[in-house]
Motif scaffolding. Structure first.
Motif, short mmCIF file in Angstrom:
data_model
loop_
_atom_site.label_atom_id
_atom_site.label_comp_id
_atom_site.label_asym_id
_atom_site.label_seq_id
_atom_site.Cartn_x
_atom_site.Cartn_y
_atom_site.Cartn_z
N LYS A 123 -20.83 44.50 8.12
CA LYS A 123 -21.49 45.62 8.77
C LYS A 123 -20.60 46.19 9.87
O LYS A 123 -19.58 46.80 9.59
N ASP A 124 -20.93 45.95 11.14
CA ASP A 124 -20.17 46.54 12.24
C ASP A 124 -19.16 45.58 12.85
O ASP A 124 -18.49 45.92 13.83
N ARG A 125 -19.01 44.36 12.28
CA ARG A 125 -18.09 43.36 12.82
C ARG A 125 -16.91 43.15 11.90
O ARG A 125 -16.99 43.39 10.69
N CYS A 126 -15.81 42.69 12.50
CA CYS A 126 -14.62 42.31 11.73
C CYS A 126 -14.29 40.85 12.04
O CYS A 126 -14.31 40.43 13.21
N LEU A 127 -13.98 40.07 10.99
CA LEU A 127 -13.67 38.64 11.15
C LEU A 127 -12.32 38.36 10.51
O LEU A 127 -11.91 39.01 9.55
N THR A 128 -11.60 37.33 11.04
CA THR A 128 -10.30 36.94 10.48
C THR A 128 -10.07 35.45 10.69
O THR A 128 -10.78 34.81 11.49
N LEU A 129 -9.06 34.91 10.01
CA LEU A 129 -8.77 33.48 10.10
C LEU A 129 -7.77 33.16 11.20
O LEU A 129 -7.77 32.04 11.73
N PHE A 130 -6.88 34.11 11.53
CA PHE A 130 -5.86 33.83 12.55
C PHE A 130 -5.38 35.15 13.16
O PHE A 130 -5.50 36.22 12.57
N ASP A 131 -4.84 35.02 14.37
CA ASP A 131 -4.27 36.19 15.05
C ASP A 131 -3.00 36.66 14.35
O ASP A 131 -2.20 35.84 13.86
N HIS A 132 -2.84 37.98 14.33
CA HIS A 132 -1.62 38.54 13.72
C HIS A 132 -1.52 40.00 14.20
O HIS A 132 -2.54 40.68 14.35
N PRO A 133 -0.30 40.48 14.47
CA PRO A 133 -0.14 41.87 14.92
C PRO A 133 -0.76 42.89 13.95
O PRO A 133 -1.30 43.92 14.39
N LEU A 134 -0.68 42.62 12.65
CA LEU A 134 -1.26 43.55 11.69
C LEU A 134 -2.78 43.57 11.77
O LEU A 134 -3.42 44.60 11.54
N VAL A 135 -3.37 42.43 12.08
CA VAL A 135 -4.82 42.37 12.29
C VAL A 135 -5.19 43.16 13.54
O VAL A 135 -6.17 43.91 13.55
N ASP A 136 -4.38 43.01 14.60
CA ASP A 136 -4.63 43.77 15.83
C ASP A 136 -4.54 45.28 15.59
O ASP A 136 -5.25 46.06 16.24
N SER A 137 -3.67 45.69 14.67
CA SER A 137 -3.51 47.13 14.40
C SER A 137 -4.78 47.76 13.84
O SER A 137 -5.00 48.96 13.99
N MET A 138 -5.61 46.97 13.21
CA MET A 138 -6.88 47.49 12.71
C MET A 138 -7.74 48.01 13.85
O MET A 138 -8.51 48.97 13.70
N HIS A 139 -7.58 47.40 15.03
CA HIS A 139 -8.34 47.82 16.21
C HIS A 139 -7.59 48.88 17.01
O HIS A 139 -8.17 49.91 17.38
N THR A 140 -6.31 48.65 17.27
CA THR A 140 -5.56 49.55 18.14
C THR A 140 -5.22 50.89 17.48
O THR A 140 -5.15 51.91 18.15
N ILE A 141 -5.00 50.87 16.18
CA ILE A 141 -4.61 52.11 15.47
C ILE A 141 -5.79 52.71 14.71
O ILE A 141 -6.04 53.92 14.78
N TYR A 142 -6.52 51.87 13.99
CA TYR A 142 -7.59 52.38 13.11
C TYR A 142 -8.97 52.33 13.75
O TYR A 142 -9.95 52.70 13.11
N HIS A 143 -9.05 51.86 14.97
CA HIS A 143 -10.29 51.90 15.77
C HIS A 143 -11.42 51.03 15.22
O HIS A 143 -12.58 51.22 15.60
N GLU A 144 -11.09 50.07 14.35
CA GLU A 144 -12.12 49.14 13.90
C GLU A 144 -12.44 48.17 15.04
O GLU A 144 -11.68 48.02 16.00
N SER A 145 -13.57 47.51 14.93
CA SER A 145 -13.94 46.53 15.96
C SER A 145 -12.87 45.44 16.03
O SER A 145 -12.27 45.08 15.02
N LYS A 146 -12.61 44.95 17.23
CA LYS A 146 -11.59 43.90 17.37
C LYS A 146 -12.03 42.67 16.59
O LYS A 146 -13.16 42.19 16.71
N ALA A 147 -11.11 42.17 15.77
CA ALA A 147 -11.45 41.07 14.86
C ALA A 147 -11.71 39.77 15.62
O ALA A 147 -10.96 39.39 16.53
N GLU A 148 -12.78 39.11 15.22
CA GLU A 148 -13.11 37.79 15.79
C GLU A 148 -12.40 36.71 14.96
O GLU A 148 -12.52 36.70 13.73
N VAL A 149 -11.68 35.83 15.62
CA VAL A 149 -10.94 34.78 14.91
C VAL A 149 -11.86 33.58 14.67
O VAL A 149 -12.43 33.00 15.60
N ILE A 150 -12.00 33.22 13.39
CA ILE A 150 -12.77 32.03 12.99
C ILE A 150 -11.81 31.15 12.20
O ILE A 150 -11.55 31.38 11.01
N PRO A 151 -11.24 30.13 12.85
CA PRO A 151 -10.07 29.42 12.31
C PRO A 151 -10.34 28.37 11.24
O PRO A 151 -9.74 27.28 11.26
N SER A 152 -11.26 28.64 10.32
CA SER A 152 -11.41 27.75 9.16
C SER A 152 -12.12 28.51 8.06
O SER A 152 -12.96 29.38 8.32
#
Length: 622
Positions: free
Chosen positions: A426-455
């Motif tokens: 829905k309105d949230r973004c989730l990911t497994l690990f930090d990565h500059p390309l993941v950050d670009s989804m927020h900084t460039i494409y204005h998506e919600s900042k991804a929450e890291v769930i490491p498993s």
């Protein structure tokens, strides 16, 4: 005498014919037309014949079948008893004062139906009902003793006529361009065209001057360039067209041009109207930095919808690669075009792979988000490739999730191969690990900042997922990720691509086009009411569904293959270009305002202050 419609406004029921273009209209047999009414709508498929126009406007001569209506009959004298019969004393009657002969002016001010109900244009149309007879009166007064050498004197003294007929049509560039192309073979808009209807050999009691066609769209541009109002410019164009109908033609020679220029300025000055004559204004423009040039390209990046009614009620628009440029920004030109479309009653609906918060954030920067914008938490829209659809009042009407088993495979691949992944819920973004390309989804494409769930297991348990995106280089996506997952998933999920460096995995059989169709059904909208604009493969079904599907030139070849039209790229204001070129409704009808004016003498300032209802008649006797 009963009023008639100008041949410009006649349909095929009242045919006109043209044998050849000649200096003056030739005498031909008379026809008849039915009575005209005060306010009518007429099909305008059959237009008048236009020839010999130029860069300032157009003087038009044509051969046609003019029409007249039967004049009023003389009622027999009834009940009259002579004085001698009544035995009254005969007395010498005082000689009656001679009454000045009145010349009736039948002036039709017409507005093409494609022009929206613009308050300024409607006000100008009303003013012209007074201004045109005023200009005609002054122009006629100068004919009899005219010393001009180059003027065609077919019309020399209007005193021999009982009435004079003239129509003035206000239209947009598309209408006048069609006239210009059809009858002059010049494929561009112009400011004014005149069409002569006078047939001197017929010796009619009616002087049928003809038609003056004025593009208010071109007039508005010229008014801005020349520093006066739209009314001022339309008056200038009307005077120019009127002088053409009275025999002036600046194309004949330098002397003819000088004479017409002199008469233009004399009329404008006598009437107390602002501005120079059209001839002088055009020369001034040529000598300035903003020389007015005819534009033969029908694309209108910096265009306007002001003088057009929209062809469609809805625009369904993609975001990435379409409304957003390569910097993921909405350009000022695109924002202006969307706001103008909305001001004309067009509803804009976003259909995108983005989540709703990202769209709101992107459009907030150009004041297009919120209650009066095109997207908010209370507006309809299609998001996450059609996996979430919001209907009336922004309420969710559809959601579809990705199969958990498919999600597990995707997460494991990302974790083991260290390929960045973002899961959308829905309105949230989730990911497994930090990565500059993941950050670009927020900084460039204005998506919600991804929450890291490491498993993998924790991510699976976190929420239901609608789609997953792998982020890599464009080469990595095309050579590795897309071939692998297309084969691995087969009919369990669908692989789609909106931008070159991202691969999206969505539930099998889902699509943005499916979400659009669901929203149309929910809102009770038919496909005939919508224009769709997109670029990616995920837009194909949406473009096919719409009455008019436009793919931008930066789009995929598959998308361009199914589109009805190809627009310029997202870095060239492609959405604005599409709106100004394709949203404008083609002309269909003309509605007409008629007024009758009688004059002997008049006071311009007093007459100019009057404003009358459409169907009223005016008699000027001062």
């Amino acid at each position: 005498m009963l009023p008639r419609f100008s041949p410009l406004l006649r349909t095929s029921t009242f045919p006109t014919t043209m044998a050849r273009v000649i200096p003056r209209a030739a005498a031909v047999p008379l026809g008849h037309t039915p009575n005209a009414v005060a306010l009518v709508r007429l099909p305008s498929a059959h237009l008048g014949f236009v020839a010999n126009a130029n860069r300032f406007g157009g003087f038009v001569s044509r051969s046609l079948k003019p029409s007249i209506s039967d004049g009023p009959g003389l009622s027999p004298l009834r009940g009259r008893v002579w004085a001698s019969q009544r035995e009254y004393r005969k007395v010498r009657r005082r000689a009656a004062k001679s009454k000045a002969k009145e010349l009736e002016l039948n002036v039709s001010i017409c507005i093409e139906e494609d022009l929206p109900d613009d308050s300024e244009v409607l006000s100008i149309a009303e003013m012209l009902r007074l201004n045109v007879p005023m200009a005609m009166k002054l122009a006629f007064d100068g004919l009899k003793d005219s010393a001009y050498k180059t003027r065609d004197t077919a019309i020399n003294d209007v005193g021999g006529f009982e009435s004079v007929e003239l129509s003035v049509l206000l239209c947009n560039d598309e209408f006048i361009r069609k006239l210009n192309k059809e009858w002059r073979d010049e494929d561009h808009a112009t400011d004014v065209l005149s069409m002569s209807e006078h047939v001197p050999e017929l010796k009619l009691p009616i002087l049928m001057l003809g038609d003056i066609v004025i593009s208010v769209e071109t007039a508005a541009r010229q008014a801005e360039e020349r520093g006066h109002t739209l009314l001022d410019e339309i008056r200038i164009l009307m005077v120019h067209g009127l002088l053409h109908l009275l025999g002036f033609d600046h194309e004949l020679s330098e002397e003819a041009e000088a004479e017409m220029e002199k008469e233009e300025e004399l009329l404008l000055k006598s009437l107390g109207w602002k501005g120079k004559g059209l001839i002088q204004s055009a020369y001034d423009a040529e000598n300035s930095a903003y020389s007015h040039k005819e534009n033969t390209d029908d694309r209108k990046k910096e265009g306007s919808l002001r003088f057009y009614k929209p062809k469609f009620n809805y625009i369904f628009c993609d975001m990435d690669g379409t409304l957003l440029n390569s910097k993921s920004q909405v350009t000022p030109a695109n924002a202006r075009a969307l706001k103008e479309a909305m001001s004309r009653g067009v509803k804009v609906v976003i259909a995108t792979g983005k989540a709703r918060p990202a769209v709101i954030e992107s459009l907030k920067m150009v004041d297009l988000a919120g209650k009066d914008g095109i997207v908010s938490e209370f507006s309809p829209g299609v998001f996450l490739q059609g996996l979430i659809v919001y209907g009336r009042q922004g309420r969710e009407i559809f959601r579809r999730n990705l199969d958990p088993d498919v999600c597990r495979e995707l997460y494991l691949y990302s974790w083991e191969n260290k390929v960045p992944l973002v899961a959308f819920t829905k309105d949230r973004c989730l990911t497994l690990f930090d990565h500059p390309l993941v950050d670009s989804m927020h900084t460039i494409y204005h998506e919600s900042k991804a929450e890291v769930i490491p498993s993998v297991e924790s991510l699976l348990a976190a929420a239901e997922i609608q789609k997953v995106i792998f982020i890599d280089t464009a080469e990595g996506v095309s050579t590795t990720l897309r071939p692998y997952w297309s084969e691995a998933l087969r009919d369990r999920a669908t692989v789609v691509q909106a931008v070159p460096d991202m691969l999206e995995i969505v539930p099998h059989g889902s699509s943005k086009g499916g979400g659009v169709k669901m929203l149309l059904d929910h809102l009770g909208i038919t496909a005939k009411e919508i224009m769709a604009i997109g670029d990616g493969e995920n837009d194909i079904e949406m473009l096919e569904l719409a009455m008019l599907g436009i793919a931008l030139s930066n789009g995929s070849e598959k998308t361009k293959a199914v589109a009805n039209a190809i627009g310029v790229s997202n870095d060239e204001d492609g959405v604005a270009d599409a709106i100004y070129r394709k949203l404008r409704k083609p002309r269909r009808f003309i509605h007409q305002i008629k007024t009758k004016t009688k004059y002997t003498t008049f006071t311009p300032l007093l007459a100019a202050s009057l404003c009358l209802p459409h169907s009223s008649a005016l008699s000027l006797r001062f």
